[in-house]
Design a protein around this motif. Structure first.
Motif, PDB file in Angstrom:
ATOM      1  N   LEU A  27       0.828  -1.202   0.000  1.00 16.00           N
ATOM      2  CA  LEU A  27       0.000   0.000   0.000  1.00 16.00           C
ATOM      3  C   LEU A  27       0.867   1.259   0.000  1.00 16.00           C
ATOM      4  CD1 LEU A  27      -2.808  -0.987   2.551  1.00 16.00           C
ATOM      5  CD2 LEU A  27      -2.918  -1.019   0.052  1.00 16.00           C
ATOM      6  N   GLU A  28       1.954   1.231   0.780  1.00 13.70           N
ATOM      7  CA  GLU A  28       2.846   2.395   0.850  1.00 13.70           C
ATOM      8  C   GLU A  28       3.504   2.671  -0.492  1.00 13.70           C
ATOM      9  OE1 GLU A  28       4.369   2.441   5.492  1.00 13.70           O
ATOM     10  OE2 GLU A  28       5.352   1.088   4.061  1.00 13.70           O
ATOM     11  N   SER A  29       3.847   1.633  -1.226  1.00 15.77           N
ATOM     12  CA  SER A  29       4.546   1.814  -2.503  1.00 15.77           C
ATOM     13  C   SER A  29       3.604   2.018  -3.680  1.00 15.77           C
ATOM     14  CB  SER A  29       5.438   0.599  -2.775  1.00 15.77           C
ATOM     15  OG  SER A  29       4.656  -0.574  -2.985  1.00 15.77           O
ATOM     16  N   GLY A  30       2.300   1.861  -3.443  1.00 18.15           N
ATOM     17  CA  GLY A  30       1.334   2.016  -4.531  1.00 18.15           C
ATOM     18  C   GLY A  30       1.205   0.789  -5.407  1.00 18.15           C
ATOM     19  N   LYS A  31       1.586  -0.351  -4.903  1.00 20.97           N
ATOM     20  CA  LYS A  31       1.501  -1.590  -5.673  1.00 20.97           C
ATOM     21  C   LYS A  31       0.043  -1.920  -5.990  1.00 20.97           C
ATOM     22  CE  LYS A  31       2.140  -6.591  -5.056  1.00 20.97           C
ATOM     23  NZ  LYS A  31       2.591  -7.645  -4.107  1.00 20.97           N
ATOM     24  N   LEU A  32      -0.197  -2.316  -7.237  1.00 17.75           N
ATOM     25  CA  LEU A  32      -1.519  -2.751  -7.662  1.00 17.75           C
ATOM     26  C   LEU A  32      -1.525  -4.263  -7.846  1.00 17.75           C
ATOM     27  CD1 LEU A  32      -2.350  -0.009 -10.319  1.00 17.75           C
ATOM     28  CD2 LEU A  32      -3.612  -0.407  -8.202  1.00 17.75           C
ATOM     29  N   ALA A  33      -2.560  -4.918  -7.358  1.00 15.07           N
ATOM     30  CA  ALA A  33      -2.693  -6.348  -7.570  1.00 15.07           C
ATOM     31  C   ALA A  33      -2.771  -6.630  -9.062  1.00 15.07           C
ATOM     32  CB  ALA A  33      -3.938  -6.877  -6.866  1.00 15.07           C
ATOM     33  N   ILE A 325      -5.917  -4.222  -3.902  1.00 11.67           N
ATOM     34  CA  ILE A 325      -5.338  -5.441  -3.345  1.00 11.67           C
ATOM     35  C   ILE A 325      -6.159  -6.684  -3.662  1.00 11.67           C
ATOM     36  CG2 ILE A 325      -4.324  -4.112  -1.474  1.00 11.67           C
ATOM     37  CD1 ILE A 325      -6.409  -5.090   0.409  1.00 11.67           C
ATOM     38  N   GLY A 326      -7.359  -6.517  -4.228  1.00 11.34           N
ATOM     39  CA  GLY A 326      -8.226  -7.642  -4.497  1.00 11.34           C
ATOM     40  C   GLY A 326      -9.281  -7.799  -3.415  1.00 11.34           C
ATOM     41  N   TYR A 327     -10.369  -8.438  -3.780  1.00  7.99           N
ATOM     42  CA  TYR A 327     -11.539  -8.560  -2.912  1.00  7.99           C
ATOM     43  C   TYR A 327     -11.655 -10.002  -2.433  1.00  7.99           C
ATOM     44  CZ  TYR A 327     -16.479  -8.240  -1.529  1.00  7.99           C
ATOM     45  OH  TYR A 327     -17.665  -8.273  -0.840  1.00  7.99           O
ATOM     46  N   ILE A 328     -11.204 -10.270  -1.189  1.00  6.43           N
ATOM     47  CA  ILE A 328     -11.356 -11.589  -0.576  1.00  6.43           C
ATOM     48  C   ILE A 328     -12.703 -11.575   0.127  1.00  6.43           C
ATOM     49  CG2 ILE A 328     -10.278 -13.334   0.872  1.00  6.43           C
ATOM     50  CD1 ILE A 328      -7.700 -11.701   0.762  1.00  6.43           C
ATOM     51  N   SER A 329     -13.720 -12.085  -0.527  1.00 12.19           N
ATOM     52  CA  SER A 329     -15.098 -11.799  -0.125  1.00 12.19           C
ATOM     53  C   SER A 329     -15.391 -12.126   1.330  1.00 12.19           C
ATOM     54  CB  SER A 329     -16.076 -12.551  -1.039  1.00 12.19           C
ATOM     55  OG  SER A 329     -15.881 -13.953  -0.929  1.00 12.19           O
ATOM     56  N   THR A 330     -14.914 -13.252   1.852  1.00 16.62           N
ATOM     57  CA  THR A 330     -15.250 -13.625   3.223  1.00 16.62           C
ATOM     58  C   THR A 330     -14.201 -13.165   4.237  1.00 16.62           C
ATOM     59  OG1 THR A 330     -14.204 -15.796   2.897  1.00 16.62           O
ATOM     60  CG2 THR A 330     -16.561 -15.632   2.468  1.00 16.62           C
ATOM     61  N   CYS A 331     -13.256 -12.345   3.803  1.00 11.52           N
ATOM     62  CA  CYS A 331     -12.183 -11.882   4.691  1.00 11.52           C
ATOM     63  C   CYS A 331     -11.987 -10.371   4.664  1.00 11.52           C
ATOM     64  CB  CYS A 331     -10.848 -12.520   4.297  1.00 11.52           C
ATOM     65  SG  CYS A 331     -10.809 -14.307   4.293  1.00 11.52           S
TER      66      CYS A 331
END
Length: 405
Positions: A27-33, A325-331
């Motif tokens: 998140l700090e570096s701006g990384k995209l999944a 970061i992506g959507y981990i639906s149950t997390c």
């Protein structure tokens, strides 16, 4: 007696980041999944999907579900300065979210016409498709045995609000004095049937998912696991730990729901208002809101309306990392709470890195593509809105001293 509840340890593992420090660094570096197509051929057309949906690539070969859970549990316990034996106590509760260990419907397609003894001889992998290999309680049973739990884990699944539902139960149990320590676990693995379900809801895209943007209306699915250690402040102090965070009472609302397009901004707004009252906080006390914000335009608009009803136009920073970061639906709900906890402890809120321009017509203050935001008030608000019509919200605060009633 209403006991103060604190969060003392947490961990995560996903295709975006193998652990929580890597998540924050990303998140700090701006990384995209990096989203990659689910299908390697044109099978998505045969299944009547609008696109070849992109998902966040995970480690291959796929880690066994219990192995992944065990790793995040051990890391969360280590952060909380707790040994694994601490989970064996009588006043410990464990909650496991997700749909459990499931067969992948794709694994069956090649064996539809192979059902006699010769097939079993020449294709022994068919045996792995037996019902004994699947079930929501398999993970719970493995946890019970591994950590010698005094009570069976509670396994629950409520679509996209699963982890916040578990958090709500865990926090309520601790606050009521029915337990001293609780572990909230979430695990989700994307399978073909999940892709087909999301595609049927018209929620999939080509990897450009961006919450609160008009450029795309889709989620970016991901697999992963989370673990969160909660305990009463009194229990933390008794073992020599000074609580640094307070989880205020969580509030639940159940409306009609039914699909991704029926989010009711009034239900969301009422739940947020009730969560503020439960925490004895005013809207101006909150530094930022971490919404559900999954990238579906209709529900994002409903959320924006609810936020504006309470804080006004451009009234409060809003941040959702699901497109990044992506959507981990149950997390995802508990993962957001971990990020919020880190933000409070570090006294700064990391901006999301966007894939497209935010929708200016929503008129909310999206904290995107910017420097970290200093937090001058030690309170954040997190909420989730599920496909089942549920809304769950709670405030989390940083503190230097915690008094327990």
């Amino acid at each position: 007696m209403n006991h103060t509840v604190t969060a003392s340890g947490w961990a995560v593992a996903s295709g975006y980041a193998p652990d929580f420090p890597a998540l924050i660094a990303g998140l700090e570096s701006g990384k995209l999944a990096c989203g990659s197509p689910w299908f390697s051929d044109d099978a998505w057309q045969t299944m009547r999907l609008k696109v070849n949906p992109h998902v966040v690539a995970d480690a291959r070969p796929r880690p066994a579900p219990f192995d992944r859970l065990r790793k995040v549990i051990d890391r969360a316990l280590a952060m909380a300065s707790l040994p694994a034996t601490a989970l064996a106590g009588q006043r410990v509760r464990v909650y496991v979210t997700g749909s459990g260990v499931r067969p992948d419907i794709g694994d069956f397609l090649g064996y539809q016409d192979r059902n006699d003894s010769e097939d079993l001889l020449f294709f022994p992998q068919i045996k792995r498709l037996h019902a004994d290999s699947y079930g929501q309680d398999l993970l719970a049973d493995a946890l019970l045995r591994r950590y010698r739990l005094s009570w069976p884990p509670v396994a629950l699944y409520s679509a996209s609000n699963s982890s916040l539902s578990a958090l709500h139960l865990a926090r309520t149990t601790l606050a009521a004095g029915q337990a001293d320590l609780a572990l909230v676990l979430g695990w989700n693995e994307m399978l073909l049937q999940d892709i087909l379900f999301l595609g049927g809801q018209d929620m999939l895209g080509d990897g450009q998912s961006q919450p609160f943007s008009a450029a795309d209306s889709s989620v970016l699915p991901a697999s992963g696991a989370v673990a969160l250690v909660l305990e009463s402040a009194r229990h933390a102090r008794q073992r020599g730990l000074t609580p640094r965070l307070v989880l205020h009472p969580s509030v639940c609302c159940q409306s009609g729901g039914g699909s991704a397009f029926t989010a009711d901004f009034r239900s969301i707004a009422q739940t947020l208002e009730q969560a503020l009252r439960a925490a004895s906080l005013a809207p101006d006390d909150i530094s930022a809101v971490l919404p559900h914000g999954n990238g579906i335009i209709a529900s994002d608009k409903a959320e924006a309306m609810a936020i504006k009803k309470i804080w006004g136009r451009q009234g409060i920073p809003v941040v959702s990392y699901k497109g990044q970061i992506g959507y981990i639906s149950t997390c995802s709900g508990v993962q957001d709470l971990m990020i919020a906890a880190d933000a409070l402890l570090q006294r700064r809120l990391l901006a999301l890195t966007s894939r497209s321009q935010p929708d200016a017509s929503l008129d909310i203050r999206l904290h995107a593509d910017a420097a970290p935001l200093p937090l001058d008030r030690p309170h954040l608000l997190k909420y989730g809105a599920g496909l089942d019509g549920s809304v769950i919200a709670l405030a989390i605060s940083a503190c230097r001293e915690v008094d327990d009633d």
